[in-house]
Scaffold this motif. Structure first.
Motif, mmCIF file in Angstrom:
data_model
loop_
_atom_site.group_PDB
_atom_site.id
_atom_site.type_symbol
_atom_site.label_atom_id
_atom_site.label_comp_id
_atom_site.label_asym_id
_atom_site.label_seq_id
_atom_site.Cartn_x
_atom_site.Cartn_y
_atom_site.Cartn_z
ATOM 1 N N ALA A 12 0.807 -1.222 0.000
ATOM 2 C CA ALA A 12 0.000 0.000 0.000
ATOM 3 C C ALA A 12 0.842 1.275 0.000
ATOM 4 O O ALA A 12 0.526 2.231 -0.707
ATOM 5 C CB ALA A 12 -0.933 0.000 1.200
ATOM 6 N N LYS A 13 1.937 1.309 0.799
ATOM 7 C CA LYS A 13 2.729 2.539 0.888
ATOM 8 C C LYS A 13 3.356 2.890 -0.454
ATOM 9 O O LYS A 13 3.337 4.052 -0.879
ATOM 10 C CB LYS A 13 3.808 2.390 1.956
ATOM 11 C CG LYS A 13 3.256 2.340 3.372
ATOM 12 C CD LYS A 13 4.361 2.279 4.399
ATOM 13 C CE LYS A 13 3.793 2.272 5.807
ATOM 14 N NZ LYS A 13 4.850 2.211 6.837
ATOM 15 N N GLU A 15 2.365 1.766 -3.384
ATOM 16 C CA GLU A 15 1.276 2.052 -4.324
ATOM 17 C C GLU A 15 0.823 3.498 -4.179
ATOM 18 O O GLU A 15 0.544 4.175 -5.171
ATOM 19 C CB GLU A 15 0.103 1.104 -4.084
ATOM 20 C CG GLU A 15 0.372 -0.312 -4.547
ATOM 21 C CD GLU A 15 -0.849 -1.189 -4.439
ATOM 22 O OE1 GLU A 15 -1.915 -0.668 -4.057
ATOM 23 O OE2 GLU A 15 -0.751 -2.390 -4.730
ATOM 24 N N ASP A 16 0.737 3.978 -2.938
ATOM 25 C CA ASP A 16 0.348 5.375 -2.718
ATOM 26 C C ASP A 16 1.346 6.324 -3.355
ATOM 27 O O ASP A 16 0.971 7.334 -3.961
ATOM 28 C CB ASP A 16 0.246 5.661 -1.215
ATOM 29 C CG ASP A 16 -0.967 5.001 -0.583
ATOM 30 O OD1 ASP A 16 -1.885 4.623 -1.343
ATOM 31 O OD2 ASP A 16 -0.992 4.861 0.653
ATOM 32 N N CYS A 17 2.639 6.008 -3.212
ATOM 33 C CA CYS A 17 3.678 6.842 -3.826
ATOM 34 C C CYS A 17 3.534 6.856 -5.341
ATOM 35 O O CYS A 17 3.611 7.915 -5.973
ATOM 36 C CB CYS A 17 5.065 6.328 -3.444
ATOM 37 S SG CYS A 17 5.523 6.589 -1.725
ATOM 38 N N LEU A 19 0.868 6.244 -7.129
ATOM 39 C CA LEU A 19 -0.342 6.965 -7.504
ATOM 40 C C LEU A 19 -0.140 8.476 -7.407
ATOM 41 O O LEU A 19 -0.610 9.233 -8.259
ATOM 42 C CB LEU A 19 -1.513 6.539 -6.609
ATOM 43 C CG LEU A 19 -1.983 5.092 -6.771
ATOM 44 C CD1 LEU A 19 -3.023 4.753 -5.713
ATOM 45 C CD2 LEU A 19 -2.557 4.869 -8.162
ATOM 46 N N ASP A 20 0.579 8.912 -6.359
ATOM 47 C CA ASP A 20 0.842 10.348 -6.198
ATOM 48 C C ASP A 20 1.665 10.893 -7.363
ATOM 49 O O ASP A 20 1.368 11.964 -7.900
ATOM 50 C CB ASP A 20 1.575 10.608 -4.879
ATOM 51 C CG ASP A 20 0.661 10.495 -3.673
ATOM 52 O OD1 ASP A 20 -0.572 10.548 -3.872
ATOM 53 O OD2 ASP A 20 1.172 10.339 -2.549
ATOM 54 N N ASP A 23 -0.442 11.107 -10.466
ATOM 55 C CA ASP A 23 -1.347 12.267 -10.410
ATOM 56 C C ASP A 23 -0.591 13.553 -10.726
ATOM 57 O O ASP A 23 -1.102 14.430 -11.433
ATOM 58 C CB ASP A 23 -1.981 12.375 -9.020
ATOM 59 C CG ASP A 23 -3.053 11.318 -8.793
ATOM 60 O OD1 ASP A 23 -3.563 10.771 -9.794
ATOM 61 O OD2 ASP A 23 -3.369 11.041 -7.621
#
Length: 209
Positions: A12-13, A15-17, A19-20, A23
């Motif tokens: 998750a961590k 993946e969040d990076c 995705l950021d 974006d």
């Protein structure tokens, strides 16, 4: 990086990076379209840097080829095709008189009005329905790849792009441009959808580099 740290940061961590950064890349892409000169060059460089970071993260943390970024782009493309399919289906239910009698009549140039009147209703209906059906078929193909657990979704997507180009060429041989019936319109619509999406896939996933 040690195996321990990879395990700690995988998931998750990371993946969040990813995705950021994706974006931020999208935001820069929108900004690039309305800028020029040195600022445009700067934003383009930043956009490429974000893309390099995403690719490095995907590789460093053992994601499957394409990984999260691949799934996101596939999802966005499917959503876009769904909107296009609905739009084409809606347009297939209108004819040139509906357009001319609508609220935008005064905004349509006189030359365009005359051209619209010349388009046979059956050809127009077939064109939009062919596009709509082709988009729906493509959505199914891409959806299967998105849900697949295959480690190399990119290769499957690339093969689809090649197949769509072939299908477009094959369909083009089945109609004559001077025909104005429903069948000719349908085949033209289907062919144009496959060709456009085939080229779009190559551009989205940088297959032409």
């Amino acid at each position: 990086m040690s195996n321990y740290r990879k395990r700690m940061f995988r998931g998750a961590k990371i993946e969040d990076c990813i995705l950021d950064f994706i974006d931020m890349e999208k935001e820069l892409t929108r900004s690039i379209k309305v800028t020029a000169g040195d600022e445009r060059l700067l934003l383009s460089g930043m956009s490429k840097a974000y893309r390099m970071i995403v690719n490095r993260l995907v590789s460093e943390f053992d994601y499957s080829k394409g990984g999260v970024a691949m799934d996101i782009k596939l999802t966005e493309l499917i959503e876009s095709l769904e909107k296009r399919s609905l739009d084409a289906k809606e347009k297939s239910n209108f004819n040139e008189m509906n357009i001319l009698k609508g609220g935008f009549y005064d905004e349509i140039p006189d030359e365009a009005k005359e051209e619209i009147k010349k388009i046979p209703l059956e050809l127009q209906k077939g064109l939009f329905e062919g596009m709509s059906i082709a988009y729906e078929k493509i959505m199914i193909d891409l959806g299967l790849i998105l849900k697949s657990e295959d480690v190399d979704k990119l290769s499957h997507t690339e093969r689809l792009s090649v197949n769509y180009q072939r299908m477009a060429d094959m369909l083009k041989e089945k109609f004559e441009l001077d025909k104005t019936d429903y069948r000719s319109g349908y085949l033209q619509g289907e062919a144009s959808a496959y060709q456009m999406v085939g080229e779009e896939i190559q551009m989205i996933f940088h297959m032409d580099e």
